[in-house]
Design a protein around this motif. Structure first.
Motif, PDB file in Angstrom:
ATOM      1  N   GLN A 293      24.163  37.172  63.084  1.00  0.00           N
ATOM      2  CA  GLN A 293      24.274  36.104  64.081  1.00  0.00           C
ATOM      3  C   GLN A 293      25.344  35.103  63.669  1.00  0.00           C
ATOM      4  O   GLN A 293      26.175  34.694  64.484  1.00  0.00           O
ATOM      5  CB  GLN A 293      22.931  35.391  64.255  1.00  0.00           C
ATOM      6  CG  GLN A 293      22.960  34.331  65.357  1.00  0.00           C
ATOM      7  CD  GLN A 293      21.723  33.467  65.385  1.00  0.00           C
ATOM      8  OE1 GLN A 293      21.427  32.768  64.427  1.00  0.00           O
ATOM      9  NE2 GLN A 293      20.997  33.499  66.500  1.00  0.00           N
ATOM     10  N   LEU A 294      25.336  34.722  62.402  1.00  0.00           N
ATOM     11  CA  LEU A 294      26.332  33.788  61.884  1.00  0.00           C
ATOM     12  C   LEU A 294      27.736  34.350  62.041  1.00  0.00           C
ATOM     13  O   LEU A 294      28.642  33.672  62.545  1.00  0.00           O
ATOM     14  CB  LEU A 294      26.030  33.480  60.416  1.00  0.00           C
ATOM     15  CG  LEU A 294      27.085  32.700  59.629  1.00  0.00           C
ATOM     16  CD1 LEU A 294      27.309  31.334  60.255  1.00  0.00           C
ATOM     17  CD2 LEU A 294      26.664  32.559  58.166  1.00  0.00           C
ATOM     18  N   THR A 295      27.925  35.598  61.626  1.00  0.00           N
ATOM     19  CA  THR A 295      29.257  36.209  61.662  1.00  0.00           C
ATOM     20  C   THR A 295      29.776  36.360  63.079  1.00  0.00           C
ATOM     21  O   THR A 295      30.920  35.994  63.384  1.00  0.00           O
ATOM     22  CB  THR A 295      29.223  37.587  60.971  1.00  0.00           C
ATOM     23  OG1 THR A 295      28.758  37.438  59.630  1.00  0.00           O
ATOM     24  CG2 THR A 295      30.603  38.214  60.954  1.00  0.00           C
ATOM     25  N   PHE A 296      28.939  36.889  63.992  1.00  0.00           N
ATOM     26  CA  PHE A 296      29.397  37.129  65.363  1.00  0.00           C
ATOM     27  C   PHE A 296      29.616  35.829  66.124  1.00  0.00           C
ATOM     28  O   PHE A 296      30.568  35.732  66.915  1.00  0.00           O
ATOM     29  CB  PHE A 296      28.408  38.024  66.108  1.00  0.00           C
ATOM     30  CG  PHE A 296      28.602  39.483  65.831  1.00  0.00           C
ATOM     31  CD1 PHE A 296      29.617  40.192  66.446  1.00  0.00           C
ATOM     32  CD2 PHE A 296      27.783  40.154  64.940  1.00  0.00           C
ATOM     33  CE1 PHE A 296      29.817  41.544  66.187  1.00  0.00           C
ATOM     34  CE2 PHE A 296      27.975  41.503  64.662  1.00  0.00           C
ATOM     35  CZ  PHE A 296      28.990  42.200  65.289  1.00  0.00           C
ATOM     36  N   SER A 297      28.779  34.823  65.907  1.00  0.00           N
ATOM     37  CA  SER A 297      28.984  33.553  66.605  1.00  0.00           C
ATOM     38  C   SER A 297      30.284  32.891  66.142  1.00  0.00           C
ATOM     39  O   SER A 297      31.036  32.338  66.958  1.00  0.00           O
ATOM     40  CB  SER A 297      27.793  32.622  66.380  1.00  0.00           C
ATOM     41  OG  SER A 297      27.633  32.298  65.008  1.00  0.00           O
ATOM     42  N   LEU A 298      30.580  32.961  64.845  1.00  0.00           N
ATOM     43  CA  LEU A 298      31.838  32.404  64.336  1.00  0.00           C
ATOM     44  C   LEU A 298      33.037  33.190  64.857  1.00  0.00           C
ATOM     45  O   LEU A 298      34.064  32.598  65.235  1.00  0.00           O
ATOM     46  CB  LEU A 298      31.830  32.406  62.805  1.00  0.00           C
ATOM     47  CG  LEU A 298      30.911  31.407  62.106  1.00  0.00           C
ATOM     48  CD1 LEU A 298      30.942  31.625  60.599  1.00  0.00           C
ATOM     49  CD2 LEU A 298      31.307  29.970  62.433  1.00  0.00           C
ATOM     50  N   ALA A 299      32.921  34.518  64.879  1.00  0.00           N
ATOM     51  CA  ALA A 299      34.035  35.358  65.335  1.00  0.00           C
ATOM     52  C   ALA A 299      34.335  35.130  66.813  1.00  0.00           C
ATOM     53  O   ALA A 299      35.509  35.007  67.215  1.00  0.00           O
ATOM     54  CB  ALA A 299      33.711  36.831  65.086  1.00  0.00           C
ATOM     55  N   MET A 300      33.295  35.037  67.624  1.00  0.00           N
ATOM     56  CA  MET A 300      33.521  34.824  69.056  1.00  0.00           C
ATOM     57  C   MET A 300      33.974  33.405  69.352  1.00  0.00           C
ATOM     58  O   MET A 300      34.774  33.175  70.266  1.00  0.00           O
ATOM     59  CB  MET A 300      32.261  35.194  69.836  1.00  0.00           C
ATOM     60  CG  MET A 300      32.078  36.711  69.921  1.00  0.00           C
ATOM     61  SD  MET A 300      30.677  37.258  70.898  1.00  0.00           S
ATOM     62  CE  MET A 300      29.347  36.975  69.725  1.00  0.00           C
TER      63      MET A 300
ATOM     64  N   LEU B 156      44.701  40.870  73.504  1.00  0.00           N
ATOM     65  CA  LEU B 156      44.396  41.711  72.347  1.00  0.00           C
ATOM     66  C   LEU B 156      44.588  40.932  71.044  1.00  0.00           C
ATOM     67  O   LEU B 156      43.733  41.003  70.143  1.00  0.00           O
ATOM     68  CB  LEU B 156      45.293  42.955  72.355  1.00  0.00           C
ATOM     69  CG  LEU B 156      45.094  43.941  71.190  1.00  0.00           C
ATOM     70  CD1 LEU B 156      43.679  44.499  71.191  1.00  0.00           C
ATOM     71  CD2 LEU B 156      46.121  45.071  71.267  1.00  0.00           C
ATOM     72  N   VAL B 157      45.670  40.177  70.961  1.00  0.00           N
ATOM     73  CA  VAL B 157      45.930  39.370  69.762  1.00  0.00           C
ATOM     74  C   VAL B 157      44.842  38.311  69.579  1.00  0.00           C
ATOM     75  O   VAL B 157      44.402  38.044  68.453  1.00  0.00           O
ATOM     76  CB  VAL B 157      47.320  38.715  69.847  1.00  0.00           C
ATOM     77  CG1 VAL B 157      47.493  37.648  68.779  1.00  0.00           C
ATOM     78  CG2 VAL B 157      48.414  39.768  69.692  1.00  0.00           C
TER      79      VAL B 157
ATOM     80  N   GLY C 163      40.728  36.434  66.212  1.00  0.00           N
ATOM     81  CA  GLY C 163      39.416  35.815  66.114  1.00  0.00           C
ATOM     82  C   GLY C 163      38.508  36.532  65.134  1.00  0.00           C
ATOM     83  O   GLY C 163      37.861  35.898  64.287  1.00  0.00           O
ATOM     84  N   PHE C 164      38.446  37.853  65.235  1.00  0.00           N
ATOM     85  CA  PHE C 164      37.545  38.622  64.374  1.00  0.00           C
ATOM     86  C   PHE C 164      38.117  38.820  62.976  1.00  0.00           C
ATOM     87  O   PHE C 164      37.367  38.806  61.996  1.00  0.00           O
ATOM     88  CB  PHE C 164      37.226  39.972  65.028  1.00  0.00           C
ATOM     89  CG  PHE C 164      36.109  39.885  66.030  1.00  0.00           C
ATOM     90  CD1 PHE C 164      34.813  40.248  65.680  1.00  0.00           C
ATOM     91  CD2 PHE C 164      36.335  39.426  67.316  1.00  0.00           C
ATOM     92  CE1 PHE C 164      33.764  40.159  66.589  1.00  0.00           C
ATOM     93  CE2 PHE C 164      35.301  39.335  68.236  1.00  0.00           C
ATOM     94  CZ  PHE C 164      34.015  39.690  67.878  1.00  0.00           C
ATOM     95  N   LEU C 165      39.434  38.982  62.866  1.00  0.00           N
ATOM     96  CA  LEU C 165      40.025  39.155  61.537  1.00  0.00           C
ATOM     97  C   LEU C 165      39.914  37.885  60.708  1.00  0.00           C
ATOM     98  O   LEU C 165      39.671  37.945  59.494  1.00  0.00           O
ATOM     99  CB  LEU C 165      41.498  39.565  61.673  1.00  0.00           C
ATOM    100  CG  LEU C 165      41.762  41.013  62.111  1.00  0.00           C
ATOM    101  CD1 LEU C 165      43.254  41.241  62.320  1.00  0.00           C
ATOM    102  CD2 LEU C 165      41.213  42.005  61.086  1.00  0.00           C
ATOM    103  N   ALA C 166      40.075  36.731  61.340  1.00  0.00           N
ATOM    104  CA  ALA C 166      39.969  35.462  60.611  1.00  0.00           C
ATOM    105  C   ALA C 166      38.580  35.294  60.008  1.00  0.00           C
ATOM    106  O   ALA C 166      38.427  34.881  58.857  1.00  0.00           O
ATOM    107  CB  ALA C 166      40.280  34.297  61.547  1.00  0.00           C
ATOM    108  N   ILE C 167      37.558  35.657  60.770  1.00  0.00           N
ATOM    109  CA  ILE C 167      36.184  35.481  60.292  1.00  0.00           C
ATOM    110  C   ILE C 167      35.772  36.598  59.339  1.00  0.00           C
ATOM    111  O   ILE C 167      34.832  36.427  58.552  1.00  0.00           O
ATOM    112  CB  ILE C 167      35.216  35.397  61.494  1.00  0.00           C
ATOM    113  CG1 ILE C 167      35.608  34.220  62.391  1.00  0.00           C
ATOM    114  CG2 ILE C 167      33.772  35.237  61.039  1.00  0.00           C
ATOM    115  CD1 ILE C 167      35.666  32.873  61.663  1.00  0.00           C
TER     116      ILE C 167
END
Length: 311
Positions: A103-110, A149-150, A155-159
């Motif tokens: 939950q932590l990872t996906f909320s930060l990534a999104m 796409l970028v 977003g996901f690579l940063a997290i």
């Protein structure tokens, strides 16, 4: 990781989310409010995606960005709100270690992806308003797809960097989180290992993701407003300002929440205040975005009217 750290990490198998303090009636009312907002958020964002998919007139870069934003908002709010409702009802106050980390990872990534998407959307509006004659060349379907796409990749690579670090944190107890979701400040506060590196990475990522995208968004709107001021028609200026002010209002709330929560050298904010700010970012903003960005738009109103007439 040493064997001692691995052993410590298995000491906490689940966390307990406290949610909001107050009487049973207060928590029930809050759960009902969250449920209504969640349903409206899902219906509103799904409707936007459906309308854009059905009506060719809406197959433009702006609505392609909006579709991606709506898709993101659906998953962003779903990551947090249903669990929060269960916590407030008292039926699901525990969350497993793995589920909390996800939950932590996906909320930060999104949330990070939304920052990049909002910056891309602001740039799109800047080109459309400030360079209308060159807009179709500067923002064609290929460039639009590349920007989207970028945004998702960044977003996901940063997290992913932060996710790798928080996966190595050890938890020896206690396991009580004074929140309605798993947030980074709670993990830092409860970890029994050194968190200096995690805090530094959170701060650096916040500077890069939040402040840079915020600057791009605000600069785009400054150019847009300066162009709008040169519109000779008073009615045209009023209409443009009405749309821009609504967009800017939502963007300001979003970035204000993120700057308060993340752009700080350490986990200094009180958890009660964090909960209040998180309500805006995870509950209110996903509801406001579809209405602010689309229902004030003539093309969307016409498409919605046609869809309702068919029904």
């Amino acid at each position: 990781m040493t064997s001692g750290e691995t052993e410590n990490q298995t000491n906490v198998q689940e966390f307990i989310l406290l949610g909001f303090p107050g009487t049973w009636h207060f928590r029930m009312a809050l759960a009902e409010l969250f449920s209504v907002i969640y349903i409206l958020t899902i219906v509103g964002n799904v409707s936007i995606i459906a309308l854009v998919g059905i009506y060719p007139r809406l197959h433009t870069p702006m609505y392609f960005f909006l579709c991606n934003l709506s898709f993101l908002e659906i998953w962003y709010t779903t990551t947090c709100v249903p669990k929060a409702i269960g916590v407030m009802l008292g039926t699901s106050q525990t969350i497993s270690f793995t589920a909390c980390k996800m939950q932590l990872t996906f909320s930060l990534a999104m949330g990070s992806t939304e920052c990049f998407l909002l910056a891309a959307m602001a740039y799109d509006r800047y080109l459309a308003i400030c360079h209308p004659l060159r807009y179709s060349t500067l923002m064609n379907s290929t460039i639009t797809a590349q920007l989207v796409l970028v945004s998702w990749l960044c977003g996901f690579l940063a997290i992913s960097v932060l996710a790798a670090l928080i996966s190595r944190l050890s938890f020896c107890g206690p396991n009580v989180i004074n929140h309605f979701l798993c947030d980074i400040d709670s993990w830092i506060a409860l970890s029994c290992t050194d968190t200096d590196l995690v805090e530094l990475v959170v701060f650096m990522l916040s500077i890069i993701v939040v402040l840079v995208t915020c600057a791009i968004t605000l600069v785009s709107y400054i150019f847009i407003i300066s162009t709008v001021l040169r519109i000779p028609s008073a009615q045209g200026r009023q209409k443009a300002f009405s749309t821009c002010s609504a967009h800017l209002f939502v963007v300001t709330i979003w970035y204000g929440c993120l700057i308060f929560l993340f752009v700080k050298p350490s986990a200094q904010n009180s958890m009660d205040l964090n909960k209040t700010i998180n309500v805006f970012s995870t509950v209110a903003i996903p509801l406001l975005n579809p209405f602010i960005y689309t229902l004030r738009n003539k093309d969307v109103k016409e498409a919605l009217a046609k869809a309702l007439n068919r029904m």
